[in-house]
Motif scaffolding. Structure first.
Motif, PDB file in Angstrom:
ATOM      1  N   GLU A 259       0.849  -1.201   0.000  1.00  0.00           N
ATOM      2  CA  GLU A 259       0.000   0.000   0.000  1.00  0.00           C
ATOM      3  C   GLU A 259       0.881   1.247   0.000  1.00  0.00           C
ATOM      4  O   GLU A 259       1.766   1.397   0.843  1.00  0.00           O
TER       5      GLU A 259
ATOM      6  N   THR B 239      -1.384   7.265   1.343  1.00  0.00           N
ATOM      7  CA  THR B 239      -1.555   7.554   2.769  1.00  0.00           C
ATOM      8  C   THR B 239      -2.689   8.537   3.039  1.00  0.00           C
ATOM      9  O   THR B 239      -3.334   8.465   4.083  1.00  0.00           O
TER      10      THR B 239
ATOM     11  N   ASN C 195      -9.625   5.186  11.426  1.00  0.00           N
ATOM     12  CA  ASN C 195      -9.483   4.265  10.290  1.00  0.00           C
ATOM     13  C   ASN C 195      -8.971   2.921  10.767  1.00  0.00           C
ATOM     14  O   ASN C 195      -8.386   2.803  11.853  1.00  0.00           O
TER      15      ASN C 195
ATOM     16  N   ARG D 138      -7.817  -1.261   8.856  1.00  0.00           N
ATOM     17  CA  ARG D 138      -7.609  -2.021   7.630  1.00  0.00           C
ATOM     18  C   ARG D 138      -8.275  -3.396   7.732  1.00  0.00           C
ATOM     19  O   ARG D 138      -8.284  -4.000   8.811  1.00  0.00           O
TER      20      ARG D 138
ATOM     21  N   TYR E 122      -8.197  -3.030   2.127  1.00  0.00           N
ATOM     22  CA  TYR E 122      -8.988  -1.810   2.297  1.00  0.00           C
ATOM     23  C   TYR E 122      -8.504  -1.063   3.536  1.00  0.00           C
ATOM     24  O   TYR E 122      -8.422  -1.642   4.630  1.00  0.00           O
ATOM     25  N   LYS E 123      -8.147   0.181   3.353  1.00  0.00           N
ATOM     26  CA  LYS E 123      -7.928   1.076   4.496  1.00  0.00           C
ATOM     27  C   LYS E 123      -9.182   1.933   4.604  1.00  0.00           C
ATOM     28  O   LYS E 123      -9.407   2.837   3.803  1.00  0.00           O
TER      29      LYS E 123
END
Length: 416
Positions: free
Chosen positions: A164, A167, A287, A289, A305-306
């Protein structure tokens, strides 16, 4: 007085009743007493001091509904339903709604260059230690220094590749349509001391009512639009949806269980619980993941998925009260001392310029009276065979001949 070093410590005060025949003072006394009685009654009814209270015991369940469609680069149009945007799990007394997301597709187990974060660039293999990792790593270093792009080289790692790289979350939020999602909050409460059970879905609320009720017209409606919750908390949904955050849904139960005044209804309020400004906190928003796995040609792949979103914390607090004769007696007893204010005020008025100095002096002369302790009087005892006089305290149980005198004085000195 004999035997007392400090006269002020050898005094005892008791109340003396002085009756003053005055229409003005009598009217003032009853007016003040009436005002105090009125104040006591108002405070008793307002704060329900005549009741005993019990704190609420509560349980909460929620159900979020809504469907949204987003267009993600490299993926296309994606439909999100309650299973997708609610996250992998729900906490007790809270629910989570995804509002923004960073997607990393087709990750496989392999070797790839580490993301070039600060201090992670390398020039040769010597800069990379095999088997090394830290809290910022995405994998285990292989000991090789490889190209990340045309200009940068980083240590190679064994990880889920590609790593990933994004950011910052997209702006505007991908799931900004979540503003129109709705949530049904079911809150069951109990007051153990009174064995009283109630829930926020009241008996008169049937299926037709729940399908049509709106918070704007009915404050008791248990179905909430997420955009309205955020707005009533003083925030803007489109801004909060980018990085996420935490919203508190407060349900207050203030119940009166007396038969003539029975009332037990919920009251809702909302507020933001986390720091909302990115420049004031190191890790703003909320958030986490998660990944979805599948197998392609016998090789396991995943989509990472974040997810950014809003967590809604449902907080329930309250109390219930019921008439108690004991509590009423305790309250009445604790307020009787208020009537002493009337005496203090009238005494103060008499001593001020509201009355003449002569009246005030006459009042205090009649009210305050000094009395000597008669038991401390001294008897002078003489005997024929003695030239001196014995000074003996009065009220002695022993014979005067057996009592030890407080002092002995010559006869001639006493007769001078």
């Amino acid at each position: 007085m004999p035997g007392c070093g400090v006269l002020g410590l050898c005094q005892y005060e008791t109340n003396k009743l002085v009756r003053i025949q005055s229409v003005r003072l009598g009217s003032l006394k009853w007016s003040l007493n009436g005002f105090i009685l009125l104040f006591i009654c108002i405070m008793m009814l307002w704060n329900r001091k005549y009741q005993e209270f019990d704190l609420v015991v509560s349980s909460v369940t929620t159900k979020v509904k809504g469907v949204a469609q987003t267009h993600m680069l490299g993926v296309g149009d994606v439909v999100w339903d309650a299973v997708d945007y609610s996250g992998p799990s729900q906490d007790r007394n809270s629910f989570f709604v995804v509002t923004n997301v960073i997607v990393t597709e087709k990750q496989k187990q392999g070797k790839c260059p580490e993301v070039p974060l600060k201090g992670r660039l390398c020039r040769t293999d010597k800069d990379c230690e095999k088997g090394d990792w830290d809290q910022w790593s995405h994998g285990i270093q292989t000991g090789s220094c490889v190209k990340f792009d045309v200009l940068k080289k980083t240590c190679e790692v064994s990880a889920w590749c590609p790593i990933e790289t994004k950011t910052n979350p997209p702006r505007p939020a991908l799931l900004a349509a979540a503003e129109n999602f709705t949530v049904l909050i079911k809150n069951n409460i109990r007051f153990p001391a009174f064995n009283f059970i109630r829930r926020n879905i009241l008996p008169q609320m049937n299926d037709a009512y729940l399908r049509s009720c709106q918070r704007g017209n009915d404050s008791l409606c248990p179905i909430f639009r997420l955009g309205d919750i955020v707005r009533e908390a003083g925030e803007k949904f489109s801004e909060m949806a980018v990085e996420g955050g935490v919203i508190g849904i407060q349900i207050k139960w203030d119940c009166n269980l007396d038969r003539l005044m029975q009332r037990c209804l919920p009251k809702y309020s909302f507020r933001r619980l986390d720091e909302k400004e990115s420049n004031k906190t190191l890790y703003p928003g909320l958030n986490f993941r998660y990944a979805k796995y599948n197998t392609v040609n016998g090789v396991e792949e995943r989509t990472l998925y974040k997810a950014f979103g809003i967590r809604f914390e449902v907080m329930v607090f309250g109390q219930a009260g019921r008439f108690s004769f004991i509590q009423l007696i305790i309250y009445i007893g604790s307020t009787l001392s208020y009537y002493a204010l009337t005496t203090m005020l009238i005494d103060w008025l008499i001593g001020t310029s509201c009355y003449s100095a002569e009246v005030g002096q006459n009042y205090f002369q009649r009210k305050v009276e000094s009395v000597q302790d008669k038991q401390k009087c001294i008897l002078c005892v003489s005997y024929v065979d003695e030239d001196n006089l014995r000074l003996v305290k009065r009220s002695q149980k022993k014979s005067l001949q057996d009592v030890k005198p407080t002092s002995v004085e010559p006869r001639t000195r006493l007769y001078l």
